[in-house]
Design an enzyme around this catalytic site. Structure first.
Site, PDB file in Angstrom:
ATOM      1  N   GLU A  99      -0.055  -9.610  -0.813  1.00 59.66           N
ATOM      2  CA  GLU A  99      -1.458 -10.016  -0.639  1.00 59.66           C
ATOM      3  C   GLU A  99      -2.170 -10.136  -1.987  1.00 59.66           C
ATOM      4  O   GLU A  99      -2.983 -11.035  -2.198  1.00 59.66           O
ATOM      5  CB  GLU A  99      -2.172  -9.012   0.288  1.00 59.66           C
ATOM      6  CG  GLU A  99      -1.648  -9.102   1.717  1.00 59.66           C
ATOM      7  CD  GLU A  99      -2.005  -7.903   2.581  1.00 59.66           C
ATOM      8  OE1 GLU A  99      -1.998  -6.760   2.070  1.00 59.66           O
ATOM      9  OE2 GLU A  99      -2.296  -8.097   3.773  1.00 59.66           O
ATOM     10  N   ALA A 122       0.858  -1.186   0.000  1.00 59.61           N
ATOM     11  CA  ALA A 122       0.000   0.000   0.000  1.00 59.61           C
ATOM     12  C   ALA A 122       0.894   1.236   0.000  1.00 59.61           C
ATOM     13  O   ALA A 122       2.051   1.178   0.437  1.00 59.61           O
ATOM     14  CB  ALA A 122      -0.872  -0.015   1.252  1.00 59.61           C
ATOM     15  N   GLY A 125       0.691  -5.182   0.702  1.00 61.11           N
ATOM     16  CA  GLY A 125      -0.461  -5.310  -0.192  1.00 61.11           C
ATOM     17  C   GLY A 125      -0.097  -5.936  -1.534  1.00 61.11           C
ATOM     18  O   GLY A 125      -0.960  -6.501  -2.202  1.00 61.11           O
ATOM     19  N   GLU A 129       4.694  -5.120   7.256  1.00 61.30           N
ATOM     20  CA  GLU A 129       3.874  -4.107   7.938  1.00 61.30           C
ATOM     21  C   GLU A 129       4.304  -3.827   9.380  1.00 61.30           C
ATOM     22  O   GLU A 129       4.206  -2.700   9.851  1.00 61.30           O
ATOM     23  CB  GLU A 129       2.386  -4.515   7.922  1.00 61.30           C
ATOM     24  CG  GLU A 129       1.709  -4.363   6.573  1.00 61.30           C
ATOM     25  CD  GLU A 129       1.850  -5.587   5.667  1.00 61.30           C
ATOM     26  OE1 GLU A 129       2.689  -6.465   5.949  1.00 61.30           O
ATOM     27  OE2 GLU A 129       1.095  -5.655   4.687  1.00 61.30           O
TER      28      GLU A 129
HETATM   29  N1  CAA Z   1       4.528   3.344  -0.466  1.00 56.17           N
HETATM   30  C1  CAA Z   1       4.910   4.529  -0.990  1.00 56.17           C
HETATM   31  N2  CAA Z   1       6.088   4.715  -1.605  1.00 56.17           N
HETATM   32  C2  CAA Z   1       6.887   3.648  -1.712  1.00 56.17           C
HETATM   33  C3  CAA Z   1       6.565   2.389  -1.202  1.00 56.17           C
HETATM   34  C4  CAA Z   1       5.300   2.245  -0.559  1.00 56.17           C
HETATM   35  N3  CAA Z   1       4.869   1.070  -0.083  1.00 56.17           N
HETATM   36  N4  CAA Z   1       7.585   1.538  -1.454  1.00 56.17           N
HETATM   37  C5  CAA Z   1       8.516   2.267  -2.093  1.00 56.17           C
HETATM   38  N5  CAA Z   1       8.113   3.528  -2.268  1.00 56.17           N
HETATM   39  C6  CAA Z   1       8.819   4.632  -2.921  1.00 56.17           C
HETATM   40  C7  CAA Z   1       9.965   5.152  -2.063  1.00 56.17           C
HETATM   41  O1  CAA Z   1       9.492   6.043  -1.091  1.00 56.17           O
HETATM   42  C8  CAA Z   1      10.833   5.796  -3.118  1.00 56.17           C
HETATM   43  O2  CAA Z   1      10.264   7.043  -3.451  1.00 56.17           O
HETATM   44  P1  CAA Z   1      11.215   8.343  -3.682  1.00 56.17           P
HETATM   45  O3  CAA Z   1      12.085   7.975  -4.866  1.00 56.17           O
HETATM   46  O4  CAA Z   1      10.242   9.435  -3.969  1.00 56.17           O
HETATM   47  O5  CAA Z   1      12.003   8.513  -2.431  1.00 56.17           O
HETATM   48  C9  CAA Z   1      10.662   4.883  -4.319  1.00 56.17           C
HETATM   49  O6  CAA Z   1       9.466   4.154  -4.087  1.00 56.17           O
HETATM   50  C10 CAA Z   1      11.790   3.875  -4.460  1.00 56.17           C
HETATM   51  O7  CAA Z   1      11.918   3.193  -3.222  1.00 56.17           O
HETATM   52  P2  CAA Z   1      13.290   3.100  -2.382  1.00 56.17           P
HETATM   53  O8  CAA Z   1      14.164   4.287  -2.681  1.00 56.17           O
HETATM   54  O9  CAA Z   1      12.942   2.846  -0.958  1.00 56.17           O
HETATM   55  O10 CAA Z   1      13.932   1.819  -3.090  1.00 56.17           O
HETATM   56  P3  CAA Z   1      14.913   0.750  -2.424  1.00 56.17           P
HETATM   57  O11 CAA Z   1      15.338  -0.115  -3.545  1.00 56.17           O
HETATM   58  O12 CAA Z   1      15.943   1.426  -1.599  1.00 56.17           O
HETATM   59  O13 CAA Z   1      13.985  -0.080  -1.401  1.00 56.17           O
HETATM   60  C11 CAA Z   1      12.012  -1.291  -0.737  1.00 56.17           C
HETATM   61  C12 CAA Z   1      12.929  -0.840  -1.894  1.00 56.17           C
HETATM   62  C13 CAA Z   1      12.782  -2.268   0.161  1.00 56.17           C
HETATM   63  C14 CAA Z   1      10.830  -1.998  -1.380  1.00 56.17           C
HETATM   64  C15 CAA Z   1      11.564  -0.082   0.069  1.00 56.17           C
HETATM   65  O14 CAA Z   1      11.060   0.909  -0.821  1.00 56.17           O
HETATM   66  C16 CAA Z   1      10.497  -0.386   1.070  1.00 56.17           C
HETATM   67  O15 CAA Z   1      10.762  -0.913   2.123  1.00 56.17           O
HETATM   68  N6  CAA Z   1       9.227  -0.001   0.764  1.00 56.17           N
HETATM   69  C17 CAA Z   1       8.092  -0.165   1.674  1.00 56.17           C
HETATM   70  C18 CAA Z   1       7.572  -1.585   1.675  1.00 56.17           C
HETATM   71  C19 CAA Z   1       6.463  -1.732   2.689  1.00 56.17           C
HETATM   72  O16 CAA Z   1       6.606  -1.457   3.862  1.00 56.17           O
HETATM   73  N7  CAA Z   1       5.303  -2.203   2.210  1.00 56.17           N
HETATM   74  C20 CAA Z   1       4.134  -2.447   3.025  1.00 56.17           C
HETATM   75  C21 CAA Z   1       3.210  -1.248   2.951  1.00 56.17           C
HETATM   76  S1  CAA Z   1       1.882  -1.354   4.085  1.00 56.17           S
HETATM   77  C22 CAA Z   1       0.720  -2.385   3.372  1.00 56.17           C
HETATM   78  O17 CAA Z   1       0.908  -2.875   2.260  1.00 56.17           O
HETATM   79  C23 CAA Z   1      -0.514  -2.618   4.174  1.00 56.17           C
HETATM   80  C24 CAA Z   1      -1.458  -3.618   3.633  1.00 56.17           C
HETATM   81  O18 CAA Z   1      -1.413  -4.804   3.951  1.00 56.17           O
HETATM   82  C25 CAA Z   1      -2.550  -3.217   2.755  1.00 56.17           C
END
Ligand code: CAA
Length: 260
Positions: free
Chosen positions: A114, A66, A111, A134
């Protein structure tokens, strides 16, 4: 129908839905979830669509979950409504009366994982990274992650992934039974296309009935599940495809199914 955040392409009976926010690693924001829901309705009601493929654009992500940037402004009720929306869309995919293939071309987190688990068959690239991170945000999975994951890989393994929030690689995910097959990244889409074409060549009513028998039988007792299977088996005997399949076998030729 025109889409802004996803792409929907329909060719030779195969609908490909591409999550298209590569700069945000295809994170599912509210607008994307709404469009995904509309696309699922559209392909469900389009008789020309026999198989659905879901993938992410770019070479880094299927979907990184998400969209976390939208979380800051969400009240508890907003968050509840958001997960309900995602849950409805994912349930719609799981119950789509056509096969759905996930082509996991990178991160499938939160998500995204999922969504992958709601699909029928999952092909992934060797560079895929899977997880439910999460807890690292102080929350829990909200779109089926605590439910489908334990049903797919067992309670203890699901707890390890959900409670640690750790990501695992494609090989480990395959070992756990989360992925059907793993391919080198440059072969993933051609292998997905081969699978989609194979499924599109089968009788659509038989595929619908087979998927329904498995889905409906999964959470109920065996006796009711096999009884339901028997009724769907009987229903297939009323189709043109059944006559064609049996005749083709007896005449030693490949069948030509029409989905009727
Ligand atoms: N939401 C919003 N933006 C996201 C994102 C997310 N889930 N995942 C990545 N991005 C964005 C980053 O903020 C970044 O944006 P900017 O360039 O503007 O800074 C861009 O995508 C590239 O990401 P990274 O620079 O972080 O890339 P990386 O290769 O260093 O890391 C990653 C990749 C490990 C996937 C890391 O981005 C990360 O940990 N992302 C979050 C993953 C996460 O926590 N997902 C769960 C979300 S909650 C959920 O999904 C709830 C549910 O069950 C419905």
């Amino acid at each position: 129908m025109g889409f802004q955040i996803i792409e929907l392409q329909i060719e030779n009976g195969i609908a490909t839905i591409t999550l298209n926010r590569p700069k945000a690693l295809n994170a599912l924001n509210l607008a994307m979830a709404a469009e995904l829901g509309q696309a699922v309705h559209q392909v469900r009601d389009d008789p020309a669509v026999r198989v659905v493929v879901i993938t992410g654009s770019g070479d880094k992500a299927f979907a990184a979950g998400a969209d976390i940037t939208e979380f800051k402004a969400m009240s508890p009720v907003d968050a509840w409504m958001f997960t309900q929306q995602l849950q409805r869309v994912y349930m719609g995919i799981e119950r789509l009366p056509k096969p759905v293939i996930a082509a996991v071309n990178g991160y499938a987190l939160g998500g995204g994982c999922e969504l992958m688990m709601a699909c029928d068959i999952v092909y992934a690239s060797g560079s895929a990274k899977i997880g439910q991170p999460e807890v690292n945000l102080g929350i829990i999975p909200g779109a089926g992650g605590t439910q489908r994951l334990s049903r797919l890989i067992g309670k203890q393994r699901a707890k390890e992934l959900v409670l640690t929030g750790d990501m695992i690689g494609a090989q480990e995910a395959w070992n756990l039974g989360l992925l059907n097959k793993v391919f080198p990244p440059d072969q993933l889409m051609s292998e997905v296309k081969k699978l989609a074409e194979k499924l599109a060549s089968k009788g659509a009513v038989a595929l619908k009935a087979a998927k329904e028998a498995i889905e409906e039988g999964y959470d109920i007792e065996l006796e009711r599940g096999v009884a339901n299977e028997g009724k769907l088996f009987g229903l297939c005997f009323g189709t043109e495809d059944m006559r064609e399949g049996v005749n083709a076998f007896l005449e030693k030729r490949p069948p030509q199914f029409k989905g009727k």
